[in-house]
Design an enzyme around this catalytic site. Structure first.
Site, PDB file in Angstrom:
ATOM      1  N   ARG A  23      14.328  73.602  59.802  1.00 57.98           N
ATOM      2  CA  ARG A  23      14.949  73.128  58.328  1.00 57.98           C
ATOM      3  C   ARG A  23      13.881  73.072  57.309  1.00 57.98           C
ATOM      4  O   ARG A  23      14.109  73.140  56.110  1.00 57.98           O
ATOM      5  CB  ARG A  23      15.994  71.976  58.093  1.00 57.98           C
ATOM      6  N   HIS A  62     -10.654  55.271  35.459  1.00 56.97           N
ATOM      7  CA  HIS A  62      -9.944  53.935  34.872  1.00 56.97           C
ATOM      8  C   HIS A  62     -10.092  53.022  35.918  1.00 56.97           C
ATOM      9  O   HIS A  62      -9.963  53.226  37.163  1.00 56.97           O
ATOM     10  CB  HIS A  62      -8.439  54.462  34.436  1.00 56.97           C
ATOM     11  N   LYS A  72      -4.389  50.730  44.737  1.00 59.41           N
ATOM     12  CA  LYS A  72      -3.328  51.884  44.524  1.00 59.41           C
ATOM     13  C   LYS A  72      -3.395  52.669  45.756  1.00 59.41           C
ATOM     14  O   LYS A  72      -4.388  52.602  46.541  1.00 59.41           O
ATOM     15  CB  LYS A  72      -3.845  52.767  43.275  1.00 59.41           C
ATOM     16  N   TYR A 132       1.855  57.253  43.012  1.00 60.49           N
ATOM     17  CA  TYR A 132       1.106  56.230  43.400  1.00 60.49           C
ATOM     18  C   TYR A 132       1.636  54.980  43.298  1.00 60.49           C
ATOM     19  O   TYR A 132       2.264  54.825  42.098  1.00 60.49           O
ATOM     20  CB  TYR A 132      -0.434  56.284  42.804  1.00 60.49           C
ATOM     21  N   GLU A 143      -7.255  47.671  30.196  1.00 63.03           N
ATOM     22  CA  GLU A 143      -7.770  48.790  30.727  1.00 63.03           C
ATOM     23  C   GLU A 143      -9.323  49.002  30.302  1.00 63.03           C
ATOM     24  O   GLU A 143      -9.759  48.464  29.215  1.00 63.03           O
ATOM     25  CB  GLU A 143      -6.899  49.984  29.841  1.00 63.03           C
ATOM     26  N   ASP A 170      -9.658  59.038  27.154  1.00 64.72           N
ATOM     27  CA  ASP A 170     -10.838  59.436  27.815  1.00 64.72           C
ATOM     28  C   ASP A 170     -12.099  59.825  27.410  1.00 64.72           C
ATOM     29  O   ASP A 170     -13.102  59.579  27.796  1.00 64.72           O
ATOM     30  CB  ASP A 170     -10.172  60.055  28.954  1.00 64.72           C
TER      31      ASP A 170
HETATM   32  C1  LIG Z   1      -0.894  53.916  33.611  1.00 63.34           C
HETATM   33  C2  LIG Z   1       0.174  53.547  32.764  1.00 63.34           C
HETATM   34  C3  LIG Z   1       0.335  54.174  31.480  1.00 63.34           C
HETATM   35  N1  LIG Z   1       1.624  53.937  30.766  1.00 63.34           N
HETATM   36  C4  LIG Z   1       1.592  54.528  29.380  1.00 63.34           C
HETATM   37  C5  LIG Z   1       0.597  54.421  28.534  1.00 63.34           C
HETATM   38  C6  LIG Z   1       0.510  55.753  27.673  1.00 63.34           C
HETATM   39  O1  LIG Z   1       1.174  55.754  26.583  1.00 63.34           O
HETATM   40  C7  LIG Z   1       1.040  56.781  28.668  1.00 63.34           C
HETATM   41  C8  LIG Z   1      -0.218  57.576  29.411  1.00 63.34           C
HETATM   42  O2  LIG Z   1      -1.201  56.688  29.919  1.00 63.34           O
HETATM   43  P1  LIG Z   1      -2.648  57.230  30.364  1.00 63.34           P
HETATM   44  O3  LIG Z   1      -2.936  58.179  29.272  1.00 63.34           O
HETATM   45  O4  LIG Z   1      -3.272  55.992  30.421  1.00 63.34           O
HETATM   46  O5  LIG Z   1      -2.361  57.986  31.867  1.00 63.34           O
HETATM   47  P2  LIG Z   1      -3.401  58.518  32.606  1.00 63.34           P
HETATM   48  O6  LIG Z   1      -4.637  58.830  32.015  1.00 63.34           O
HETATM   49  O7  LIG Z   1      -2.585  59.197  33.809  1.00 63.34           O
HETATM   50  O8  LIG Z   1      -3.893  56.981  33.524  1.00 63.34           O
HETATM   51  C9  LIG Z   1      -3.810  56.833  34.829  1.00 63.34           C
HETATM   52  O9  LIG Z   1      -4.979  57.507  35.196  1.00 63.34           O
HETATM   53  C10 LIG Z   1      -5.626  57.167  36.404  1.00 63.34           C
HETATM   54  C11 LIG Z   1      -5.704  58.296  37.318  1.00 63.34           C
HETATM   55  C12 LIG Z   1      -5.238  56.067  37.175  1.00 63.34           C
HETATM   56  O10 LIG Z   1      -5.506  55.599  38.272  1.00 63.34           O
HETATM   57  C13 LIG Z   1      -4.301  54.825  36.136  1.00 63.34           C
HETATM   58  O11 LIG Z   1      -3.221  54.581  37.066  1.00 63.34           O
HETATM   59  C14 LIG Z   1      -4.077  55.260  34.905  1.00 63.34           C
HETATM   60  O12 LIG Z   1      -5.175  54.864  33.877  1.00 63.34           O
HETATM   61  O13 LIG Z   1       1.623  56.022  29.805  1.00 63.34           O
HETATM   62  C15 LIG Z   1       2.413  52.777  31.112  1.00 63.34           C
HETATM   63  O14 LIG Z   1       3.377  52.907  30.402  1.00 63.34           O
HETATM   64  N2  LIG Z   1       2.367  52.420  32.512  1.00 63.34           N
HETATM   65  C16 LIG Z   1       1.120  52.684  33.166  1.00 63.34           C
HETATM   66  O15 LIG Z   1       0.965  52.021  34.348  1.00 63.34           O
END
Ligand SMILES: Cc1cn([C@H]2C[C@H](O)[C@@H](COP(=O)(O)OP(=O)(O)O[C@H]3O[C@H](C)C(=O)[C@H](O)[C@H]3O)O2)c(=O)[nH]c1=O
Length: 181
Positions: A23, A62, A72, A132, A143, A170
């Protein structure tokens, strides 16, 4: 489940046992009892995150600082990433060292990242779903991070320069030398 500690102490590569039949395939994504037995850790995950990215997207490097630091357990549900962690634990003998690993739908590998690591990944396939668990809640004010192409870290993200897509946030991350001050 096979669990292998990396040269960065406390970081583990986890390979779930996959059961295949006509399956398809089945595997336990996470089993707290086995995870704790094999790693010797006692982790309480409180938040699950998921991001979807096209090839070329790079998220990172990050972390959350201080009491908001997060451990994580990361994996790829669909697609492929190169996952990268950098040890920035105070007084760690491997401070500044990085480890990278390909996580994909094919290899089912997961990486456990303790608190005190910068984390990021480059997306190697379109429609990659990155999922994750975190052992601490998101806290925007806590952050911090380092620019992905930092010269001192010299990480090979396995993407051509012109295909990398990063967030505005970033783009302005600091250098590793500045970060470590
Ligand atoms: C991380 C996070 C983000 N947000 C909101 C904040 C922003 O409005 C939106 C996108 O967030 P961000 O641009 O920080 O997402 P990533 O660039 O994927 O950030 C992650 O990228 C790397 C790989 C990591 O390990 C971290 O978990 C995290 O920093 O989601 C939330 O509401 N909750 C959360 O836990």
């Amino acid at each position: 489940m096979k669990v292998t500690e990396t040269f960065l102490k406390g970081c583990f590569v986890i390979e779930p046992t996959v059961f295949g039949d006509k399956r398809g395939r089945f595997f336990e994504v996470f089993n707290k009892k086995i995870f704790e037995e094999k790693t010797g850790l006692n982790i309480e995950f409180v938040q699950d995150n998921q991001s979807i990215s096209q090839r070329g997207v790079l998220r990172g490097l990050h972390l959350q600082k201080g009491e908001h630091a997060q451990a994580k357990l990361v994996r790829v549900i669909q697609g492929k990433v190169l996952d990268v962690i950098v040890d920035v634990r105070k007084n760690s003998p491997t401070y500044g060292k990085h480890f990278s690993i390909e996580l994909s739908e094919e290899n089912n590998k997961q990486l456990f990242i303790p608190r005190g690591f910068l984390h990021g990944f480059s997306t190697l396939e379109d429609n990659t779903i990155f999922s994750y668990k975190c052992d601490n809640y998101y806290n925007k004010k806590a952050e911090d991070g380092v620019i992905y192409n930092d010269k001192a870290l010299n990480i090979d993200w396995r993407l051509e320069k012109n295909e990398i897509l990063i967030s505005e946030k970033d783009k302005i991350l600091t250098t590793f030398l500045e970060f470590r001050k």
